[in-house]
Design a protein around this motif. Structure first.
Motif, PDB file in Angstrom:
ATOM      1  N   GLU A 181       1.235   4.378  -2.978  1.00  0.00           N
ATOM      2  CA  GLU A 181       1.273   5.740  -2.848  1.00  0.00           C
ATOM      3  C   GLU A 181       2.315   6.525  -3.391  1.00  0.00           C
ATOM      4  O   GLU A 181       2.113   7.565  -4.096  1.00  0.00           O
ATOM      5  CB  GLU A 181       0.818   5.905  -1.232  1.00  0.00           C
ATOM      6  N   ASP A 226       2.105   8.994  -6.556  1.00  0.00           N
ATOM      7  CA  ASP A 226       2.685  10.357  -6.459  1.00  0.00           C
ATOM      8  C   ASP A 226       3.698  10.738  -7.727  1.00  0.00           C
ATOM      9  O   ASP A 226       3.795  11.947  -7.999  1.00  0.00           O
ATOM     10  CB  ASP A 226       3.361  10.741  -5.099  1.00  0.00           C
ATOM     11  N   LYS A 269       0.773  -1.419   0.030  1.00  0.00           N
ATOM     12  CA  LYS A 269      -0.055  -0.072  -0.073  1.00  0.00           C
ATOM     13  C   LYS A 269       0.895   1.241   0.120  1.00  0.00           C
ATOM     14  O   LYS A 269       0.685   2.287  -0.792  1.00  0.00           O
ATOM     15  CB  LYS A 269      -0.906   0.040   1.158  1.00  0.00           C
ATOM     16  N   GLU A 270       1.819   1.149   0.704  1.00  0.00           N
ATOM     17  CA  GLU A 270       2.817   2.462   0.845  1.00  0.00           C
ATOM     18  C   GLU A 270       3.558   2.772  -0.507  1.00  0.00           C
ATOM     19  O   GLU A 270       3.873   3.618  -1.097  1.00  0.00           O
ATOM     20  CB  GLU A 270       3.699   2.383   1.890  1.00  0.00           C
TER      21      GLU A 270
END
Length: 435
Positions: free
Chosen positions: A271, A275, A267-268
Motif C-alpha cells: 500500500e 501510493d 500488505k502494508e
C-alpha cells in the motif's frame, strides 16, 4: 506425583532452605533483617549447585544491601541457572529443588527471582514431554504445581471476572437532549425519556482453580496458563532475559514459520509503495523505504532465512504444541506487554514482534477466531509503532541536517534569519547570586 522439596535434590542443596521454609510458615511478613538473611541463605544455596566460574559471581550477590533484588537483576545468575535447568528437570535436579523452595519463601523479591525462570522452565517442559518419560520431568512439574497452588490459594476459589458494558444499549452521551431554538416559538415538548440502563456484561477471564496433586495431561495447559498469569502479574519487574525467553517460548510453541506470518507487513508495504511509486512491486523495488522494510522483516525472521523457509524445521516440529485458549490467552497478554511497554529494551520488542507474527500464522492456519483477533491486533500495533518511530527518526535527522547547513554542529532553538547574515555572539548569562 511431584517430588517433595525434601526429596528433590536433597544432597545437592545446602541445609538452609528448611529453616527458611519454617520461618515463612510461622511468620508470613518477615522483618527487614529476616528477609535479608533468607535472601543470603538462598543465594549461597544457589551458588553451591552452580559450576565454579558462576558460583563465585552468584555468591558475591549475598553481600549487597538488597540480595534478592540483586539476584533478580543479575544477568550472570540468570544465565547460570538457565544452563542448569536445561541440563536437569528430574526429581533429583538441584536447580528445580532450589526454585521450589524459593517459591515457598515469604520474601516477595525472592519469589520474583524464582518466578523469572518460569517461561524457560515451561518451554523446556513442553519440549521434552513427548519423547521422555514423565518421571524424568517431575522436577519441572513440581515447580509448576507450586506456582499453580499459590495462585489457587490467593484466589480463594473465586474466578477472575471482567466487566464489559453492553454496547447494544446507547449511553447518555449518544442521545443528546433536544433544546428548543430561541427564534422558534416556545412549544410544549414531551419529557425526555432516559435511555435504558446499560447492564454490564460479566465475562470470566479465568475460571475458579481446583487444587491439583499432579500435572495430568488434561490439566496441563490450564496449569501452565495459570502459571503465566502469575508471571504476567509481576512482568513489569522481570528482567529482559526472562521476557525474551517468554517470547521465544511462545514462538516455538506456535511453530508456524511460514511466509504468511509476514502477510500483514507485506500488505502494508504494498500500500505504501502503491501510493508513492504507482504499481511497482514492493519486494522487487529498489526504493529506499522498501529496502529498509524488507531488511527489517528479514532481521525479524529469527528462525528462518530470507526466503521464509525455516532452517530449524526438525526442532520446531518437535516443540510445536497444542495451544488452547486457556494457555494462549495469558501468553498473548505477556506478548502484548513485551511488545508495547515503553521501557522494554529493543531485544525484547523484537522478540515479541517475531513471536506475535508466528502466533498469527498459527491462528490463521488453525482458524481460531479469538487468536486471530488478538494476534492481528498486536501485529498492527507493532507496525504502527515502528512506522511512527521511523517518521520521528526521519524528522529528527532532517532537523539535524537543516541545523548543520549554516556551519553549526548542534541543533539551535532559535531559527536563523538569513544564511549570509553573520550571527552575533551571545552575551553570557548573568545569574543573580544573593550575598
Amino acid at each position: 506425583m511431584p517430588p517433595s522439596p525434601s526429596s528433590a535434590g536433597a544432597g545437592a542443596a545446602s541445609p538452609s532452605p528448611s529453616p527458611s521454609a519454617s520461618a515463612s510458615a510461622s511468620d508470613p511478613t518477615p522483618s527487614w533483617w529476616e528477609s535479608v538473611s533468607q535472601a543470603r541463605s538462598r543465594i549461597l544455596a544457589l551458588s553451591s549447585i552452580l559450576p565454579p566460574p558462576a558460583s563465585h559471581d552468584v555468591a558475591a550477590l549475598a553481600d549487597s544491601d538488597r540480595p534478592a533484588r540483586a539476584l533478580l537483576r543479575s544477568p550472570a545468575a540468570y544465565a547460570a541457572l538457565s544452563d542448569a535447568l536445561r541440563a536437569g528437570g528430574g526429581a533429583g535436579d538441584p536447580a528445580c529443588h532450589w526454585l521450589y523452595d524459593t517459591l515457598l519463601s515469604a520474601d516477595a523479591d525472592l519469589r520474583l527471582a524464582a518466578l523469572a525462570f518460569l517461561p524457560l522452565l515451561a518451554a523446556l517442559y513442553l519440549r521434552r514431554l513427548p519423547p521422555q518419560l514423565p518421571s524424568s520431568l517431575s522436577g519441572f512439574e513440581a515447580v509448576l504445581l507450586a506456582v499453580y497452588s499459590s495462585e489457587a490459594k490467593n484466589r480463594q476459589g473465586k474466578p477472575v471476572l471482567v466487566q464489559v458494558p453492553d454496547l447494544s444499549v446507547p449511553s447518555l452521551y449518544h442521545t443528546p437532549a433536544s433544546t428548543p431554538s430561541s427564534k422558534s416559538p416556545r412549544r410544549h415538548q414531551p419529557p425526555l425519556i432516559p435511555p435504558p440502563q446499560a447492564t454490564p456484561v460479566v465475562g470470566v477471564l479465568s475460571p475458579p482453580l481446583e487444587l491439583q496433586a499432579a500435572v495430568k495431561s488434561t490439566k496441563r495447559a490450564g496449569i501452565i496458563g495459570v502459571a503465566f498469569e502469575a508471571y504476567y502479574s509481576k512482568i513489569s519487574q522481570m528482567p529482559a532475559a526472562s521476557k525474551v525467553d517468554a517470547c521465544n517460548a511462545a514462538a516455538v510453541w506456535a511453530g508456524q514459520y511460514c511466509k504468511c506470518r509476514f502477510e500483514l507487513d507485506e500488505k502494508e508495504l504494498e500500500e505504501e509503495e502503491g501510493d508513492s511509486l504507482g504499481s511497482v512491486s514492493p519486494m522487487s523495488s529498489e526504493a529506499e523505504n522498501g529496502k529498509e522494510l524488507v531488511e527489517e522483516l528479514a532481521r525479524m525472521r529469527i528462525y528462518g532465512d530470507r526466503s521464509g523457509r525455516n532452517c530449524r524445521e526438525d526442532y520446531d516440529k518437535e516443540a510445536r504444541v497444542p495451544l488452547p485458549w486457556e494457555l494462549l490467552q495469558p501468553v498473548m497478554r505477556v506478548l502484548g506487554h513485551c511488545l508495547l511497554a515503553p521501557l522494554n529494551p529493543v531485544e525484547v520488542r523484537d522478540a515479541a514482534a517475531g513471536a506475535v507474527r508466528v502466533v498469527y500464522a498459527r491462528a490463521c492456519h488453525d482458524l481460531v477466531p479469538q487468536a486471530i483477533l488478538a494476534s492481528r491486533s498486536l501485529v498492527e500495533l507493532d507496525m504502527s509503532a515502528r512506522k511512527a518511530a521511523k517518521e520521528a527518526a526521519a524528522v529528527a535527522s532532517g532537523a539535524i541536517v537543516a541545523a548543520g547547513t549554516d556551519g553549526s554542529t548542534a541543533l539551535s532553538s532559535r531559527p536563523s534569519s538569513k544564511p549570509n547574515t553573520p550571527s552575533k555572539q551571545r552575551k553570557p548569562d548573568t545569574l543573580l547570586v544573593s550575598k
